[in-house]
Design a protein around this motif. Structure first.
Motif, short mmCIF file in Angstrom:
data_model
loop_
_atom_site.label_atom_id
_atom_site.label_comp_id
_atom_site.label_asym_id
_atom_site.label_seq_id
_atom_site.Cartn_x
_atom_site.Cartn_y
_atom_site.Cartn_z
N MET A 125 7.72 4.46 15.68
CA MET A 125 8.10 5.85 15.97
C MET A 125 8.19 6.62 14.65
SD MET A 125 11.57 7.34 17.76
CE MET A 125 11.07 6.75 19.38
N PRO A 126 7.65 7.85 14.57
CA PRO A 126 7.75 8.63 13.35
C PRO A 126 9.20 8.88 12.99
CG PRO A 126 6.19 9.61 14.89
CD PRO A 126 6.92 8.56 15.62
N THR A 127 9.46 8.92 11.70
CA THR A 127 10.81 9.22 11.23
C THR A 127 10.80 10.47 10.38
OG1 THR A 127 10.48 7.79 9.31
CG2 THR A 127 11.50 6.79 11.25
N THR A 128 11.92 11.17 10.37
CA THR A 128 12.02 12.37 9.57
C THR A 128 12.20 11.99 8.11
OG1 THR A 128 13.06 13.49 11.41
CG2 THR A 128 13.28 14.52 9.26
N PRO A 129 11.32 12.45 7.19
CA PRO A 129 11.42 12.05 5.80
C PRO A 129 12.52 12.79 5.08
CG PRO A 129 9.66 13.63 6.06
CD PRO A 129 10.21 13.37 7.43
N GLU A 130 12.91 12.27 3.93
CA GLU A 130 13.87 12.96 3.08
C GLU A 130 13.18 13.29 1.76
OE1 GLU A 130 17.39 10.69 2.58
OE2 GLU A 130 17.95 10.76 4.69
N LEU A 131 13.66 14.36 1.14
CA LEU A 131 13.10 14.79 -0.12
C LEU A 131 13.25 13.70 -1.16
CD1 LEU A 131 11.89 17.22 -1.73
CD2 LEU A 131 14.24 17.77 -2.37
N ILE A 160 2.05 23.40 12.52
CA ILE A 160 3.35 23.18 11.89
C ILE A 160 3.97 21.87 12.36
CG2 ILE A 160 5.73 24.05 11.73
CD1 ILE A 160 4.58 26.87 11.68
N GLY A 161 3.97 21.63 13.65
CA GLY A 161 4.53 20.40 14.19
C GLY A 161 6.03 20.51 14.45
N VAL A 162 6.56 19.47 15.11
CA VAL A 162 7.99 19.41 15.40
C VAL A 162 8.53 18.03 15.03
CG1 VAL A 162 7.83 21.08 17.29
CG2 VAL A 162 7.71 18.63 17.80
N ASP A 163 9.82 17.99 14.82
CA ASP A 163 10.51 16.74 14.47
C ASP A 163 10.61 15.89 15.74
OD1 ASP A 163 12.31 14.72 13.85
OD2 ASP A 163 13.57 16.02 12.61
N THR A 164 9.75 14.90 15.85
CA THR A 164 9.69 14.10 17.08
C THR A 164 10.83 13.08 17.18
OG1 THR A 164 8.12 12.58 16.03
CG2 THR A 164 7.21 14.38 17.34
#
Length: 383
Positions: free
Chosen positions: A1-7, A184-188
């Motif tokens: 599952m995709p994860t939200t990255p961090e800077l 743009i996409g969305v945070d899945t």
């Protein structure tokens, strides 16, 4: 599952994200996209004063410390010493403006500071007729109507949120070699499918303006409401057409079945859409030519596994590319909207499967982390 990255903590690249009015409720996608960057540290720059800055967000206004005369000069000439100072003091390496008018106003500073400028075109910035912009009598709109073509010379890239908006930009005279489509996409992860049973709820999330087609949805719901007495219609948002929409609901005698939710926090929107059975966005071309790009609210609903009913309008068919992931009807076809709603509400199992298929499509083609990595590649290319 995709994860939200961090800077990346070691990131030294800085991107200035520009918008005349920042952090408005209908444009959460701007902050979400910037927040998903990993190799570029974003900071936001507004032209208007900042009345609310979200926690943990770095943001400035070029109007801070500027006199009323200086702000008026900026509106008329598109030149702002304050903007240049903010960009210079905070170490911008790239400028990214959202919407064409904002890009045009940013272009003078970009040129004087020798910074590459990327502009995202969202829809109305290339679909509203110049004559309508002139008729508004607003300095920003008038300048954009007269000088939109200059974006082609001044921007390093013109990002279009759908193929349809890229085609509109071409028709508007912008150069093909600088135009590219980027979703743009969305945070899945944040917009993950909600488990459990759905409520007998139809939701519509929009600013109440002509192009959102809200009046068509109300008319369609009135036609099928007696067949589905347990279902409610929730209208989330606000806008100039709100009084007319309330009058329409009263005239149709469905006040007890329609909820005007108003503006609520994004977390509340996400929760309501996530538990609804159907999300409807019957977008249309407005009388002044205004069109959608690719509505993020629709992609968010799909990501949540909520079944989507929309129109064959602008970039929407690029998300709902087949009847296997959602349902499309023609613009202003109220009987077709009503018939599709009736079918969905009559067969909850099939409707649920359609929603889950839509969620899978978003994870494959519109994941925010994946799309933002591609955006950072665009930043790399223009430097």
């Amino acid at each position: 599952m995709p994860t939200t990255p961090e800077l990346d903590a070691t990131a030294t690249n800085r991107v200035a994200v520009l918008r005349h009015n920042l952090f408005v409720a209908s444009e959460t996608f701007i902050r979400a996209q910037a927040g998903a960057l990993t190799r570029y540290a974003p900071f936001f720059v507004a032209r208007r004063p900042l009345h609310h800055t979200p926690p943990g967000v770095e943001a400035y206004s070029s109007s801070d410390g500027a006199s009323a005369v200086a702000d008026l000069r900026y509106a008329i000439t598109a030149r702002s010493g304050n903007l240049e100072r903010v960009l210079r003091d905070h170490g911008a390496d790239v400028m990214h403006a959202h919407f064409g008018p904002d890009g045009l106003y940013a272009s003078a500073a970009a040129r004087r500071l020798a910074l590459p400028l990327v502009v995202t075109l969202h829809g109305r910035d290339v679909t509203v007729r110049p004559s309508e912009l002139l008729r508004s009598r607003k300095p920003v709109a008038i300048r954009y109507a007269l000088e939109r073509h200059k974006l082609g010379d001044r921007a390093a890239r013109l990002i279009c949120v759908s193929d349809e908006i890229r085609n509109a930009a071409l028709r508007a005279g912008l150069p093909e070699d600088k135009l590219l489509t980027h979703y743009i996409g969305v945070d899945t992860v944040k917009y993950a499918v909600r488990p459990g049973e759905r409520e007998p709820l139809i939701v519509h999330v929009a600013r109440f303006v002509e192009k959102k087609g809200t009046t068509d949805l109300i008319s369609a719901f009135s036609k099928i409401s007696e067949r589905h007495p347990h279902h409610r219609l929730a209208l989330i948002g606000d806008g100039p057409l709100a009084p007319a929409l309330r009058s329409q609901v009263r005239e149709l005698g469905i006040e007890s079945r329609v909820d005007f939710v108003g503006r609520i926090e994004p977390e509340e929107v996400r929760a309501m859409v996530g538990r609804a059975e159907v999300f409807v966005l019957p977008s249309v071309t407005a009388s002044n030519g205004d069109r959608e790009g690719l509505p993020i609210a629709l992609i968010e609903a799909m990501s949540l596994g909520t079944t989507v009913l929309a129109t064959r309008h602008s970039g929407i068919p690029e998300a709902i590319d087949s009847a296997d992931v959602g349902t499309l009807v023609e613009e202003h076809d109220v009987p077709a909207i009503a018939a599709a709603l009736d079918e969905m509400l009559s067969d909850p199992r099939a409707t649920r499967e359609l929603g889950l298929a839509g969620a899978r499509r978003v994870r494959t083609h519109f994941d925010l982390a994946t799309q933002t990595r591609l955006l950072e590649g665009i930043y790399d290319d223009v430097r």
